[in-house]
Scaffold this active site. Structure first.
Site, PDB file in Angstrom:
ATOM      1  N   LYS A 200      45.368  53.212  41.906  1.00 15.22           N
ATOM      2  CA  LYS A 200      44.082  52.828  41.333  1.00 15.22           C
ATOM      3  C   LYS A 200      43.002  52.808  42.401  1.00 15.22           C
ATOM      4  CE  LYS A 200      44.160  47.918  42.175  1.00 15.22           C
ATOM      5  NZ  LYS A 200      44.397  46.557  41.743  1.00 15.22           N
ATOM      6  N   GLY A 233      41.793  42.381  34.364  1.00 13.52           N
ATOM      7  CA  GLY A 233      41.310  43.758  34.224  1.00 13.52           C
ATOM      8  C   GLY A 233      42.336  44.769  34.697  1.00 13.52           C
TER       9      GLY A 233
END
Length: 319
Positions: A200, A233
Site C-alpha cells: 500500500k 481505513g
C-alpha cells in the site's frame, strides 16, 4: 499462580484508562488493587493520592495511554512521582497500549520522535521497568535505558482462530503492509498457513491506498493481522481488496483497538466478517459492534507481573 498471592510486598495499582483490565489482572494474581484516588482540580490538573503504605514494596501500575492520551499519560507520570516519593522499592509501569508510538522515527524533516520522548518522560519520572504489549515498532525498546519486557498478543489471537476449525488448505494470513510481515509470519507459522502481503501507499496520515496484493488469496479465508486499528481505513480497504482478488471471506484482528473517528461505521459496512481485538484499550459502549469480538490479555499480564516480582524469566511469555 495461586488464587491468593501471599506476598504483600507486591502491590498493583490502576489509574483511569483501563480499570476493567486491571481488576481482571489483580484477580488472576490474587491480590487486591491498591487504594488510590485520581481526581482533577477545576482547571483539569490531575491530583493523585496513594491511600496505603507502599514503602519498600514492588509496585505495578496498569495504565494504557489511550484516549484521552494526554490525560492518561499525565496521570501515569504523576503516579510514578507519587510512588517514588512514597518510597516504593521498584516502580513497574504496565502499559498494555503504549501511546505516541507511531512517531518512532523522523520520516520527514522537522518531525518529533514522540516514542522516544515518552520513554524519556517515564524514566525521568522514576519508572524502573516497563511491561508493554505489541509496541508499534520493536525498536522502541531501544529508546529505554531501563528494562522493558515486550509481550506479544499474537498467540492469544491465534488460539482463538484455531478454535474456529478453519480448513488449513483454504487459509491465508495477510499483513496489511510491509511493516507487519513479521507479525503475520508468526501467526502463519502457528496456523501452518501461507502468508500474503498488501502493498500500500499512504498519501497522508490515516489515509491508505491499496496498490497490490503479494501472494495467493483466491478462494481462501483470509485473516488480516495488525497491531493497531485506528480509523479502520487501512484494514477495511485491505478487506475489500482481498474480496476483489477472490478471497472467500475476510477476518481481521489486532492487539490495540484505538477505533477513533469513523472506525466503527467503516467496520460495520466493510467486507470484514469478524474483527477480533484484545482489551489492551477499554472500549466505551459507543465503540461496540456485532462484528467485534474482544479477548482478554489479563492472564498474560498477570503471569508477567508475577514473574518479574519473583525475578523469574519472562522470555517464555514472548512466545
Amino acid at each position: 499462580m495461586a488464587n491468593h498471592y501471599p506476598n504483600d510486598k507486591l502491590k498493583i495499582f490502576s489509574l483511569n484508562s483501563n480499570q476493567t483490565l486491571a481488576v481482571q489482572v489483580a484477580e488472576k494474581i490474587g491480590r487486591p488493587l491498591g487504594k488510590c484516588s485520581v481526581k482533577q482540580f477545576s482547571d483539569g490538573e490531575v491530583q493523585i493520592n496513594i491511600e496505603e503504605s507502599i514503602r519498600g514494596c514492588d509496585v505495578f501500575v496498569i495504565q494504557s495511554t489511550s484516549y484521552p492520551v494526554n490525560e492518561n499519560l499525565m496521570e501515569l507520570l504523576i503516579m510514578i512521582d507519587a510512588l517514588k516519593r512514597a518510597s516504593a522499592r521498584t516502580i513497574n509501569v504496565v502499559m498494555p497500549y503504549y501511546g505516541y508510538a507511531r512517531q518512532d522515527r523522523k520520516a520527514r524533516s522537522r518531525e518529533p520522535i514522540t516514542a522516544k520522548l515518552v520513554a524519556n518522560l517515564l524514566e525521568t519520572a522514576g519508572a524502573h521497568r516497563v511491561i508493554a504489549i505489541d509496541l508499534h515498532a520493536p525498536q522502541i525498546q531501544g529508546f529505554f535505558d531501563i528494562p522493558i519486557d515486550h509481550l506479544v498478543a499474537e498467540p492469544i489471537l491465534t488460539e482463538y482462530f484455531k478454535g474456529k476449525g478453519f480448513n488449513i488448505d483454504e487459509l491465508v494470513i495477510v499483513s496489511p503492509d510491509h511493516g507487519g510481515v513479521t507479525r503475520a509470519r508468526k501467526m502463519a507459522d502457528r496456523m501452518k498457513a501461507p502468508i500474503a502481503i498488501i502493498d500500500k501507499r499512504r498519501p497522508r496520515p490515516n489515509v491508505a491506498e491499496v496498490m497490490n496484493i503479494v501472494g495467493n488469496v483466491e478462494g481462501k479465508t483470509a485473516i488480516l493481522i495488525d497491531d493497531i486499528i485506528d480509523t479502520a481505513g487501512t484494514i477495511t480497504i485491505a478487506a475489500s481488496a482481498l474480496i476483489e482478488s477472490g478471497a472467500k471471506e475476510v477476518y481481521a484482528c489486532c492487539t490495540h483497538p484505538v477505533l477513533s473517528g469513523p472506525a466503527i461505521e467503516r467496520i460495520d459496512n466493510s467486507q470484514i466478517k469478524e474483527l477480533v481485538i484484545t482489551n489492551s484499550i477499554e472500549l466505551p459502549a459507543t465503540k461496540t459492534s456485532p462484528k467485534i469480538k474482544q479477548l482478554s490479555i489479563a492472564s498474560l499480564l498477570a503471569e508477567a507481573i508475577v514473574r518479574v516480582f519473583e525475578e523469574k524469566s519472562v522470555s517464555t511469555l514472548f512466545e
